[in-house]
Motif scaffolding. Structure first.
Motif, PDB file in Angstrom:
ATOM      1  N   LEU A  14       1.151  -1.653   0.496  1.00  0.00           N
ATOM      2  CA  LEU A  14      -0.304  -0.033  -0.007  1.00  0.00           C
ATOM      3  C   LEU A  14       0.767   1.337  -0.058  1.00  0.00           C
ATOM      4  CD1 LEU A  14      -2.672   1.234   0.264  1.00  0.00           C
ATOM      5  CD2 LEU A  14      -2.334   1.416   2.871  1.00  0.00           C
ATOM      6  N   PHE A  15       1.955   0.868   0.889  1.00  0.00           N
ATOM      7  CA  PHE A  15       2.222   2.552   1.042  1.00  0.00           C
ATOM      8  C   PHE A  15       3.893   2.910  -0.210  1.00  0.00           C
ATOM      9  CE2 PHE A  15       7.193   3.907   2.490  1.00  0.00           C
ATOM     10  CZ  PHE A  15       6.584   5.368   2.429  1.00  0.00           C
ATOM     11  N   GLN A  22       0.357   3.612  -3.223  1.00  0.00           N
ATOM     12  CA  GLN A  22      -0.388   4.653  -3.004  1.00  0.00           C
ATOM     13  C   GLN A  22      -0.193   6.423  -3.667  1.00  0.00           C
ATOM     14  OE1 GLN A  22      -0.420   5.460   1.212  1.00  0.00           O
ATOM     15  NE2 GLN A  22      -3.178   4.721   1.014  1.00  0.00           N
ATOM     16  N   GLU A  27      -1.314   9.251  -3.689  1.00  0.00           N
ATOM     17  CA  GLU A  27      -0.027  10.332  -2.788  1.00  0.00           C
ATOM     18  C   GLU A  27       0.307  10.893  -1.780  1.00  0.00           C
ATOM     19  OE1 GLU A  27      -3.448  10.294  -1.633  1.00  0.00           O
ATOM     20  OE2 GLU A  27      -4.423  10.954  -3.946  1.00  0.00           O
ATOM     21  N   VAL A  28       1.385   9.417  -1.353  1.00  0.00           N
ATOM     22  CA  VAL A  28       1.690   9.415  -0.124  1.00  0.00           C
ATOM     23  C   VAL A  28       2.858   8.090  -0.815  1.00  0.00           C
ATOM     24  CG1 VAL A  28       0.028  10.614   1.169  1.00  0.00           C
ATOM     25  CG2 VAL A  28      -0.146   8.237   1.028  1.00  0.00           C
ATOM     26  N   GLY A  29       2.576   7.301  -1.663  1.00  0.00           N
ATOM     27  CA  GLY A  29       2.977   6.393  -1.482  1.00  0.00           C
ATOM     28  C   GLY A  29       5.012   6.631  -2.425  1.00  0.00           C
TER      29      GLY A  29
END
Lengths: 295, 292
Positions: B115-116, B119, B121-123
């Motif tokens: 997920l990190f 993603q 925007e924040v990945g």
């Protein structure tokens, strides 16, 4: 498996003797090639782990810049994830359930494996078929009803509810049955002449012999209990009774704009099982491959 | 005495495996109230209606697609890694430990790691400037939110997390191949790739069949990845709505409908059973079981 000597013989065998003129680079070059390939693959395999660990050690304002470079370091985020994610409590829950499952799985598997291998009684074949049949049923096909069962027992949000469906396995029964089938008859006879009952025989005579199998089964049971995701999500409605895995789900939705906090929680959740596997790697390999060979 | 020692296992397996399956079969033709109680029969054709419904057909298709991505990739990567590490080199133990390490990550842990990565925007990937310039979909709408890439992205996470398992099994299989076979092949002048095709692969047959069945079963049981990465979305395409997520997911259209949940769970069991039998009969016959 080839011993080192044999491997060298194979590797240095002249390739051209039977007429096939195949070019083989010198050994040194081939070693460099293989190590670089191994290194490259290692980088790819570990990439998700690396970015996760780096993010968990960065303060919030830095996490979006240079995700690959550990240019800032703090333990605050790990601390915050531990308390905000209530991971101490959830790890304790997971531990209680996994130990309960492991101990019971070993006990039930040893007993039923022993019965199927060493005792004769009417209906043994039919009962064995019943055990066999359970291997065909995927967990996902049973959970709709299991949730209702656990609910009607009043076991939602409880350790016994989390553990109950996994306290016995046909896999463990077969594993132990195979081992007991290898026992010489004299062993049981001698113990009987000495006046040992079944339980005494299991405890005093058999246990030392079956210990490696039990170790593999125990680790396997612990790991699969610890990693359960769907079941705890289905029967946990009170936050206190989450396991690590279902707790991570809570953390995922409470940290939508704080990726480093979520990654810190992920690291904390991963560490105990990583450490355990480093210690018990051999047992795990034995457990996994036992399934492949015998299952 | 025999029954007394068998009883604990038997009770658990009957109450939590066999009874629930039988009960689900009955429940699958019933219609229940919102609490999942007071169920009344709705006729056995509820199974047929469920199977033919567009939701079930869609989920079945998604699940097959998911298996068609994860199973071959899982096999190829697992065998590739195992062959690569099956050499007597200094430090090979470290590489083996690393390759088997993903077996230690639970589905929640591996999904959140991915997920990190994924993603928008924040990945991690979307903040690698050059990469998201090359593939703008990473930044907008994001690999997990684009209906064209979501399923493949989830599949990558799944392949990664099963890598350790496949690696361990294939490595054990490789170590079971007697060295004499390779020596004989070498004396006959077989080169590396021919040795792989004519010695390694046939001797690995039983291992590969087992891995194939396990990976297929796992693909059809995938739940955690979907729950944490996409919740069956992106909507309205439901690009990652697998059978298991359709049955249990919080965003599923049949959530709270015990009858339909049971029906899909039973159908999942039937599909899986059929697939395993097909694989065993179709491929199993051609697998070589040696005397070793």
């Amino acid at each position: 498996m080839a011993t080192p000597d044999q491997a060298v013989i194979i590797a240095t065998q002249p390739a051209g003797t039977s007429g096939g003129a195949v070019f083989r680079p010198p050994r040194g070059l081939r070693l460099v090639g293989r190590y670089s390939l191994l290194g490259l693959v290692t980088l790819i395999v570990l990439f998700p782990v690396y970015t996760t660990v780096v993010a968990s050690l960065k303060p919030g304002n830095k996490v979006l810049q240079n995700p690959l470079v550990p240019d800032a370091f703090t333990l605050d985020i790990l601390r915050e994830a531990w308390s905000e994610g209530r991971l101490g409590r959830f790890i304790l829950n997971s531990l209680v359930v996994a130990v309960l499952v492991t101990v019971c799985q070993v006990a039930t598997s040893v007993m039923s494996g022993y019965v199927f291998a060493m005792l004769d009684f009417p209906g043994r074949g039919a009962l064995f078929l019943v055990f066999l049949a359970t291997l065909l049923v995927p967990l996902e096909a049973t959970l709709v009803v299991n949730r209702r069962t656990v609910d009607s027992l009043g076991w939602l949000n409880s350790y016994q509810g989390l553990a109950a469906p996994f306290l016995a396995t046909a896999f463990g029964t077969f594993l132990l049955r195979q081992v007991f089938l290898g026992f010489p008859d004299e062993l049981r006879d001698a113990a009987r002449i000495d006046g040992a009952g079944h339980i005494q025989f299991l405890w005093r005579v058999a246990l030392p012999i079956i210990r490696p199998t039990v170790g593999a089964l125990a680790l396997f049971g612990f790991l699969s209990s610890w990693n359960q995701y769907l079941w705890p999500n289905l029967i946990t409605t009170e936050s206190d009774m989450n396991t690590v895995q279902s707790g991570l789900r809570l953390l995922r939705y409470s940290t939508l704009d704080k990726p480093n906090l979520l990654m810190a929680g992920t690291v904390i959740a991963a560490v105990p099982i990583f450490a355990a596997l480093l210690v018990f790697q051999r047992q795990l390999v034995r457990g996994l491959t036992a399934g492949a060979v015998k299952g | 005495m025999a029954i007394a020692m068998l009883a604990p296992s038997l009770v658990i397996l009957v109450v939590f495996v066999l009874y629930p399956l039988g009960k689900a079969v009955v429940l699958g033709q019933q219609r229940c109230n919102v609490q999942g109680r007071d169920c009344v029969s709705n006729g056995w054709d509820q199974y047929i209606d469920t199977f033919l419904s567009s939701e079930f057909q869609h989920a079945l298709g998604v699940t097959f697609k998911f298996a068609l991505i994860t199973v071959p990739l899982g096999l190829v990567f697992g065998v590739g890694l195992a062959v690569l590490a099956d050499k007597h080199l200094r430090g090979i133990g470290i590489f083996r430990a690393i390759f088997s390490s993903t077996v230690a990550t639970s589905v929640a842990v591996s999904s959140l790691m991915w997920l990190f990565l994924l993603q928008p925007e924040v990945g991690a990937l979307s903040n690698l400037g050059w990469l998201s310039d090359m593939f703008p979909v990473i930044k907008s709408p994001g690999l997990l939110r684009d209906p064209g890439t979501a399923l493949t992205a989830v599949a990558m996470s799944s392949v990664w997390s099963s890598l350790g398992f496949t690696f361990i099994l294939v490595t054990a299989g490789l170590q079971g191949i007697p060295a004499e076979l390779y020596e004989a092949a070498a004396i006959d002048g077989a080169t590396g790739s021919r040795r792989f095709r004519h010695v390694t692969l046939p001797m690995l047959g039983p291992t590969l069949l087992f891995v194939l069945i396990v990976l297929t079963t796992r693909a059809f049981q995938t739940y955690g990845e979907i729950d944490l990465l996409t919740s069956g979305g992106p909507k309205p395409h439901d690009s990652t709505m697998t059978l298991t997520y359709l049955t249990y997911g919080q965003d599923s259209i049949i959530r709270g409908n015990a009858g339909l949940q049971a029906a899909t769970a039973v159908l999942l069991f039937v599909v899986l059973l059929g697939l395993s039998l097909l694989q065993l009969r179709g491929i199993g016959k051609r697998v070589h079981y040696g005397n070793t």
